[in-house]
Write a protein that holds these residues in place. Sequence first.
Motif, PDB file in Angstrom:
ATOM      1  N   PRO A 195       5.520   9.407  -4.790  1.00 32.43           N
ATOM      2  CA  PRO A 195       5.340   7.983  -4.464  1.00 32.43           C
ATOM      3  C   PRO A 195       5.176   7.106  -5.710  1.00 32.43           C
ATOM      4  O   PRO A 195       5.561   5.929  -5.704  1.00 32.43           O
ATOM      5  N   MET A 196       4.645   7.680  -6.784  1.00 28.79           N
ATOM      6  CA  MET A 196       4.508   6.859  -7.999  1.00 28.79           C
ATOM      7  C   MET A 196       5.869   6.595  -8.648  1.00 28.79           C
ATOM      8  O   MET A 196       6.089   5.518  -9.218  1.00 28.79           O
ATOM      9  N   ILE A 197       6.771   7.551  -8.549  1.00 26.89           N
ATOM     10  CA  ILE A 197       8.135   7.307  -9.059  1.00 26.89           C
ATOM     11  C   ILE A 197       8.774   6.171  -8.253  1.00 26.89           C
ATOM     12  O   ILE A 197       9.359   5.236  -8.812  1.00 26.89           O
ATOM     13  N   ALA A 198       8.617   6.254  -6.926  1.00 26.14           N
ATOM     14  CA  ALA A 198       9.183   5.204  -6.063  1.00 26.14           C
ATOM     15  C   ALA A 198       8.535   3.856  -6.367  1.00 26.14           C
ATOM     16  O   ALA A 198       9.188   2.805  -6.349  1.00 26.14           O
ATOM     17  N   VAL A 202       0.879  -1.169   0.000  1.00 25.68           N
ATOM     18  CA  VAL A 202       0.000   0.000   0.000  1.00 25.68           C
ATOM     19  C   VAL A 202       0.918   1.222   0.000  1.00 25.68           C
ATOM     20  O   VAL A 202       1.699   1.434   0.928  1.00 25.68           O
ATOM     21  N   VAL A 203       0.854   1.970  -1.105  1.00 27.17           N
ATOM     22  CA  VAL A 203       1.756   3.117  -1.262  1.00 27.17           C
ATOM     23  C   VAL A 203       1.018   4.371  -0.801  1.00 27.17           C
ATOM     24  O   VAL A 203      -0.071   4.686  -1.290  1.00 27.17           O
ATOM     25  N   LEU A 204       1.628   5.059   0.150  1.00 25.94           N
ATOM     26  CA  LEU A 204       1.002   6.248   0.728  1.00 25.94           C
ATOM     27  C   LEU A 204       1.793   7.501   0.390  1.00 25.94           C
ATOM     28  O   LEU A 204       3.010   7.435   0.159  1.00 25.94           O
ATOM     29  N   MET A 216      -3.063  11.286   5.424  1.00 25.24           N
ATOM     30  CA  MET A 216      -2.254  10.673   4.357  1.00 25.24           C
ATOM     31  C   MET A 216      -3.119  10.144   3.228  1.00 25.24           C
ATOM     32  O   MET A 216      -4.245   9.722   3.433  1.00 25.24           O
ATOM     33  N   HIS A 217      -2.533  10.193   2.012  1.00 23.89           N
ATOM     34  CA  HIS A 217      -3.245   9.703   0.831  1.00 23.89           C
ATOM     35  C   HIS A 217      -2.844   8.268   0.527  1.00 23.89           C
ATOM     36  O   HIS A 217      -1.661   7.934   0.575  1.00 23.89           O
TER      37      HIS A 217
END
Length: 190
Positions: free
Chosen positions: A106-109, A86-88, A151-152
Amino acid sequence: MRKNPNLEVTENFFEIVEKRRAIRKYKPYDIPDEDLKKILEAARLAPSADNSQPWRFIIVKDQKTKELLAKPSTQTFIADANAIVVVLGDPSVSCCSRATWTTRDPMIATEHLVLAAMALGYGTCWIANYESRPQEWVHEVKKTLQIPEHMHIVVLVAIGVPDEKPSPRPRKSLQEICFDGVYGSPLRFH
Ligand SMILES: Cc1cc2nc3c(=O)[nH]c(=O)nc-3n(C[C@H](O)[C@H](O)[C@H](O)COP(=O)(O)O)c2cc1C
């Protein structure tokens, strides 16, 4: 723990990029911690605006929680993944407090994570269709995973040992997407 002895490791970067596919069927093997650590380490090293590193990752292996994450999607394979990341995104540490970087960084990571997983022989699938899921689901996920309210949830990534070999999906040609100097001018390679 069931360890899969037959992981197909790929070391060449361009081969990793070329061979990666969205995987939606997984074998029931666990991901050893040493591999998971390498995959998360690749995400940790990603670049971010002003080096703010607004990403956080929760690794979910518990079956019930995976089912909650898969709900109410019709994509039941999500719950079959060996783990769901789960990417926050944390807007309070994101560069300039701009909401855009809270999700972009976070999308790059996440893509670092996806490519690292591929290098080690694991399959992944980005899951963003939760965006259309009801707010109650978001509340339930945040409560269950103890995610702070501000947080998103940026994206979910299913990860596991692939049990399918999908054919490559079509991509636009370089001519369609790259231009020489100005938009629309064909780019030629000599
Ligand atoms: C931001 C993003 C969101 C995605 N969301 C989903 C999703 O919710 N469900 C799914 O099955 N695949 C999802 N995918 C996977 C894409 O469908 C897939 O990457 C695309 O069709 C190209 O196929 P390939 O990855 O095998 O090359 C997503 C991919 C990205 C990058």
